[in-house]
Write an enzyme that holds these catalytic residues in place. Sequence first.
Site, PDB file in Angstrom:
ATOM      1  CE1 TYR A 294      -2.838  -4.101  -7.918  1.00 31.86           C
ATOM      2  CE2 TYR A 294      -1.358  -2.273  -7.464  1.00 31.86           C
ATOM      3  CZ  TYR A 294      -1.914  -3.484  -7.099  1.00 31.86           C
ATOM      4  OH  TYR A 294      -1.555  -4.070  -5.918  1.00 31.86           O
TER       5      TYR A 294
ATOM      6  CD  GLU B 210       1.673  -8.913   1.834  1.00 26.92           C
ATOM      7  OE1 GLU B 210       2.155 -10.047   1.700  1.00 26.92           O
ATOM      8  OE2 GLU B 210       0.505  -8.707   2.180  1.00 26.92           O
TER       9      GLU B 210
ATOM     10  N   GLY C 194       0.788  -1.234   0.000  1.00 32.76           N
ATOM     11  CA  GLY C 194       0.000   0.000   0.000  1.00 32.76           C
ATOM     12  C   GLY C 194       0.817   1.280   0.000  1.00 32.76           C
TER      13      GLY C 194
ATOM     14  N   GLY D 230       3.330  -3.748  -3.889  1.00 30.91           N
ATOM     15  CA  GLY D 230       3.165  -4.084  -5.298  1.00 30.91           C
ATOM     16  C   GLY D 230       3.376  -2.831  -6.132  1.00 30.91           C
ATOM     17  NE  ARG D 231      -1.353   1.617  -6.432  1.00 25.97           N
ATOM     18  CZ  ARG D 231      -2.383   1.461  -7.270  1.00 25.97           C
ATOM     19  NH1 ARG D 231      -2.324   1.960  -8.481  1.00 25.97           N
ATOM     20  NH2 ARG D 231      -3.484   0.835  -6.872  1.00 25.97           N
TER      21      ARG D 231
ATOM     22  CB  CYS E 220     -18.877   3.193 -27.830  1.00 27.17           C
ATOM     23  SG  CYS E 220     -18.149   2.846 -29.430  1.00 27.17           S
TER      24      CYS E 220
HETATM   25  C1  LIG Z   1      -2.768  -5.826  -3.221  1.00 27.69           C
HETATM   26  C2  LIG Z   1      -2.092  -6.294  -2.000  1.00 27.69           C
HETATM   27  C3  LIG Z   1      -0.792  -5.869  -1.708  1.00 27.69           C
HETATM   28  C4  LIG Z   1      -0.049  -4.848  -2.537  1.00 27.69           C
HETATM   29  O1  LIG Z   1      -0.676  -3.614  -2.458  1.00 27.69           O
HETATM   30  P1  LIG Z   1       0.001  -2.342  -3.194  1.00 27.69           P
HETATM   31  O2  LIG Z   1      -0.972  -1.239  -2.928  1.00 27.69           O
HETATM   32  O3  LIG Z   1       0.114  -2.690  -4.623  1.00 27.69           O
HETATM   33  O4  LIG Z   1       1.332  -2.112  -2.561  1.00 27.69           O
HETATM   34  C5  LIG Z   1      -0.174  -6.401  -0.597  1.00 27.69           C
HETATM   35  N1  LIG Z   1      -0.810  -7.298   0.201  1.00 27.69           N
HETATM   36  C6  LIG Z   1      -2.067  -7.727  -0.049  1.00 27.69           C
HETATM   37  C7  LIG Z   1      -2.697  -8.693   0.854  1.00 27.69           C
HETATM   38  C8  LIG Z   1      -2.761  -7.230  -1.148  1.00 27.69           C
HETATM   39  O5  LIG Z   1      -4.000  -7.638  -1.374  1.00 27.69           O
END
Ligand SMILES: *Cc1c(COP(=O)(O)O)cnc(C)c1O
Length: 394
Positions: free
Chosen positions: A369, A262, A225, A264-265, A340
């Site tokens: 994403y 953990e 996050g 991601g983004r 459209c």
């Molecule tokens: C989506 C998710 C993440 C990664 O979130 P980001 O906002 O992309 O950093 C980490 N842990 C869990 C459980 C998630 O569902």
Amino acid sequence: MTVRTAAAELTELPAYLYDLAALRAHAAEVRAALPGRVELYYAAKANPEAPILAALHGLVDGYEVSSGGELAHVHATVPDAPLAFGGPGKSPEEIAAALRLPAVRRWHVESERELRALAATADRPVDILLRANLPVGDGALHGAALAMGGRPTPFGMDPDRIEDCLALLASPGFERLRLRGVHAHLASGLTAAEQLRVAERIVGWSADLAALHRLPLHEVNVGGGMAVDYGDPDARFDWTAFGEGLDRLLARHPGLTTLRIEPGRALTAHCGWYATEVLDVKHSHGEDFAVVRGGTHHLRTPATRGHSQPFTVLPVEDWPHPWPRPAAADTRVTVSGQLCTPKDVLATRAPVAELRAGDRLLFSTAGAYAWNISHHEFLMHPRPAFHYLDGDRR
Ligand SMILES: *Cc1c(COP(=O)(O)O)cnc(C)c1O
């Protein structure tokens, strides 16, 4: 070759461009900013493309997967990498598949049903974390783009449900499940200061739980996050401040052997671009529109988050047609795609000095994403091309 040069030279548009060398450099910086007791897992759902997963290999400690599909794909791509298996609604087939893979080092258990199903199916010891949905007071989640916790959600378990699981784990039939600690992923879009407040809450709550039940909870996963600022593509999450804060937090909790994150983004967003061309420039009821090849069926990020995807104009001088070239100058342009629907908007009233049909647009911050959350089939347009730049290699 720079991404800009590569985008200008592409013969097929639209296309995604990834800079794998930049991704590796960024991941190495993130790793270097984190204390040694912090494990860095990459949340594969942000962008599971094989070259991305492979580029991160060795720079992250493991990968978080949230479905049987991700599990199989990530394991096939990076077979020796440790995996953490999360996600709500794990099916019996997914549980069975994950149990067959020794690479799955951690389970993030989301419910009592899942705990029971796992205990009933496990034929070997399984290391688990209980996913908690904790109230996060003090406005810590203020500003979060998405909240998965601290309010009613289908993710994880409320604190009293966690207590129920602890009682179950101490009962017959659950011997194979080894409780390592707590997992929480409460929000996304948090700054370093907000992330630290949330991490302190999760670690503090876990320590209290461990003390109350005299349990050795040596691990806490505080989730992902970390914010990406789409309004300022040069801005980065403050990993240095975050790492220093985690260091202070760890100093207050010597019994905590592993603190895991953990993201991601924030790991991959900055390494991806979406390049396309302007098909038409139109003026409608007082506003300028650029219609591009492609759209939100390739890059859904701005539609889902409600932002303008940042872009730069790559001017193309050649205009091979006998008719006038549609153009707009010194104005604000709404960039839409070929679908459209009025929702097919990539950027809203973005300032441009000049924009003409035939010019190329290079959207940045498109490495997370983006393609993988887009509704590719809607209107049956062709798919984009994919290019992975790696230093001088193409
Ligand atoms: C989506 C998710 C993440 C990664 O979130 P980001 O906002 O992309 O950093 C980490 N842990 C869990 C459980 C998630 O569902």
